[in-house]
Enzyme design. Structure first.
Site, short mmCIF file in Angstrom:
data_model
loop_
_atom_site.label_atom_id
_atom_site.label_comp_id
_atom_site.label_asym_id
_atom_site.label_seq_id
_atom_site.Cartn_x
_atom_site.Cartn_y
_atom_site.Cartn_z
N MET A 270 6.09 -0.77 -6.22
CA MET A 270 5.38 -0.74 -4.94
C MET A 270 3.89 -1.03 -5.08
SD MET A 270 7.64 -0.20 -2.65
CE MET A 270 6.53 0.13 -1.29
N ARG A 271 3.42 -1.26 -6.31
CA ARG A 271 1.99 -1.50 -6.49
C ARG A 271 1.54 -2.74 -5.72
NH1 ARG A 271 1.44 -0.93 -11.75
NH2 ARG A 271 0.47 1.12 -11.69
N ALA A 272 2.36 -3.78 -5.69
CA ALA A 272 1.98 -5.00 -4.99
C ALA A 272 1.76 -4.74 -3.51
CB ALA A 272 3.05 -6.07 -5.19
#
Length: 645
Positions: A270-272
């Site tokens: 989910m970092r993007a």
């Protein structure tokens, strides 16, 4: 004197990425990829002049904020307030671990006999910019420390009797030339944004670049003065955008757009999504908007996703423009659709008719001259570890054992090592203090007390692939397995930061398909287009390998080679009418005399096997493996597959 930021010609995406990070440091930094001579370092260093000044506690070596000081700061308690310019701290590729995280204060330890902590570059970069030029060449153990600090926002130091924890929140900016090797995936994902810069092919732009650079070199102060107002305007806009940032709204519709686009690109984790959201908010604040819109999201996606869509080390970086537009269009359509709408549209799902998918393999014709067209490689696998025997002194990497200037300290020594082993030196001197008449806090040292630090790490190697591409290997199934195996080994070389080269032999001679390079994706591209056919000049292939390794030994004498020869052992072509197998064995003996560690991968198939590859390996003094044995799944534990010659 630094080149003014406003005077940089072109590189609009890079300028925007740096400015957005200055507005919102939580984005996570910028990775700048590009060929040499494209002003990567110049523009990054110019950013420092635009950053707002920071409030600090006077005398605090860790740049604590007077309004919110770190309660665990080693320099606490804090009083007072001061202001200083934001720092841009450069981390050299050859820096030691002590320089990065800090260490025992040697001067105070020797003169006062007390344990005191000397901060490193992570402390200096707190609330500023940490810049790493040639970040892809950074030693692995420094990468690990950098990753920990970037992830936690703190640096923890446990060494030489010192235990310290301090804040280390910084904007991470790295530059790299992909031709010198790719970046380790764990560090790559830590960069919030990435920009690929190339030199312009427009004559007018190139002319202006030359004009401005020459003017700067002739009169740096005068040139900078002409751009002072423009830089001041950008600095003021950064401050204004920072102030407006908390008030920028991120509507649910744009949140869903961000999630939809990231899902369509199949990015991991989910970092993007979070980086795109933060970047979109920062861009809205930069343009003076009060809410994020679709244009802000598109800018953010272009900067945040190129390095995250690489599913494989050999995938081309960047974003396909058509795929991006399709993803944005689909996100807009989903926003307009109701919950009961058919996502496949009125025509229903695709029935597989019509044109082939963009990435589908097209049928290929057979070229003339007996050559066979390239064969698609077999699926890749996790390769077993192939190591060079002994302990080397080569470039930092992750393959073979090596003594290292910047590796982990193994032990103190009186005869060898790099740098002072402080604890060993103090321990050697301590029992003799009474006999030496010590008076006071300082230690009395003698030359015989000094201990050097013996360090050990991992090195990268030159992995030279020698591939039999002759007619005896041209069966589609066999060549597919061979190219799949080589690509798997190349993937392993990418992860271990090796230098790689490829020699192929077929027909009447051998050729250097790829000269030794750190760009393993270039090797992968050459192998995927490999053609086969013709006779088998095995001796010529081995002699060509010998010449390549001799040249590399002169160019880089400390980098140890590892030869990986993929063949069925047959030889059917030789010069002067001599027996081809005799010539091949004679060439193998010459390589063995040179002491080249090697692996022979036996590609022979069928019920009747001649065992020629194993005979060749015996002459070479190496190890013979079958294709299946290259897979790590076939081996328990880590295997040293190369033996001493």
């Amino acid at each position: 004197m630094r080149f003014p930021f406003s005077a940089i010609v072109g590189h609009d995406d890079l300028r925007m990425a740096l400015l957005l990070n200055a507005v919102h440091p939580g984005i996570g930094g910028v990775l700048v990829r590009g060929e040499k001579g494209t002003a990567k370092s110049t523009i990054v260093r110019a950013l420092a002049a635009l950053l707002p000044a920071v409030d600090v506690v006077p005398g605090c070596r860790f740049a604590c904020d007077p309004a919110n000081p770190d309660p665990a700061c080693p320099d606490a308690p804090h009083t007072g307030a001061d202001q200083r310019p934001a720092r841009l701290v450069e981390l050299p590729v050859g820096a030691t671990e002590d320089r990065l995280v800090g260490s025992l204060d040697l001067e105070r330890a020797l003169t006062e006999g007390v344990r005191a902590y000397q901060p490193g570059l992570l402390a200096a970069a707190h609330r500023g910019v940490l810049y790493v030029d040639e970040v892809n060449l950074l030693h692995d153990h420094l990468v690990d420390l950098l990753l920990d600090a970037a992830a936690m926002g703190r640096a923890h130091v446990e060494r030489e009797g010192v235990s310290v924890s301090h804040a280390a929140s910084f904007l991470l900016v790295g530059t790299m030339n992909p031709e010198e090797g790719e970046l380790r995936p764990q560090l790559l994902d830590r960069f919030g944004l990435t920009v690929h810069v190339v030199s312009s092919r427009d004559v007018a732009i190139r002319t202006e670049v030359i004009r401005r650079r020459l003017a700067f070199e002739a009169d740096p102060s005068g040139f900078a003065a002409k751009w002072t107002a423009a830089d001041a305007e950008l600095a003021a806009q950064i401050v204004k955008a920072r102030t407006a940032l908390p008030g920028v709204a991120l509507p649910d519709s744009e949140l869903r757009r961000i999630a939809s686009v990231c899902a369509s690109f199949e990015v991991d984790g989910m970092r993007a999504d979070l980086v795109v959201a933060r970047t979109a908010v920062a861009h809205a604040a930069w343009r003076g908007g009060d809410a994020v819109n679709a244009d802000d999201v598109e800018v953010a996606v272009r900067l945040a996703l190129p390095h995250r869509r690489r599913r494989d080390p050999f995938d081309e970086p960047g974003i396909d423009e058509q795929q991006l537009q399709d993803a944005l269009q689909n996100a807009a359509e989903q926003e307009n659709e109701g919950p009961d709408d058919d996502p496949d549209g009125p025509d229903g799902p695709d029935d597989g008719g019509g044109e082939l998918p963009r990435n589908a393999e097209q049928p290929q014709g057979s070229p003339g001259g007996g050559d066979q067209p390239p064969v698609p490689p077999a699926p890749a696998f996790k390769a077993r570890l192939l190591q060079v025997p002994g302990i080397g002194e080569g470039a930092p990497g992750r393959r073979s054992r090596a003594t290292a200037r910047n590796g982990y300290i193994v032990r103190p020594s009186t005869v060898e090592g790099n740098g002072l082993h402080l604890v060993g030196t103090l321990s050697a001197a301590a029992p003799h203090q009474s006999a030496r008449g010590r008076d006071g806090a300082g230690l009395v040292l003698r030359g015989q007390d000094l201990r050097l630090a013996v360090r050990e790490g991992k090195e990268s190697n030159l992995v030279l692939f020698c591939v039999d591409a002759s007619g005896s290997m041209a069966a589609r199934k066999r060549m597919s397995a061979v190219t799949g195996a080589v690509l798997s080994l190349l993937r392993d070389a990418y992860q271990r930061r090796d230098k790689v080269g490829v020699v192929t032999f077929r027909g009447n001679s051998a050729e250097v398909t790829l000269p030794p390079t750190s760009s393993v994706d270039a090797a992968a591209a050459r192998l995927k287009g490999l053609r086969t056919g013709g006779r088998t000049p095995l001796a010529d292939g081995l002699l060509r390998v010998r010449r390549v390794l001799a040249a590399e030994r002169l160019r880089d004498p400390r980098r140890r080679p590892l030869l990986v020869l993929l063949t069925d052992g047959r030889a059917t072509q030789s010069a002067g009418g001599r027996d081809p197998m005799d010539d091949a064995m004679r060439a193998a003996g010459m390589l063995a005399a040179d002491g080249i560690p090697n692996i022979v991968v036996d590609c022979e198939q069928g019920y009747v096997k001649l065992g020629l590859a194993s005979r060749l390996a015996a002459v070479l003094g190496g190890t013979c493996l079958r294709l299946a044995e290259l897979s790590a799944d076939q081996v328990t534990g880590v295997v040293r597959a190369a033996r001493a010659a």
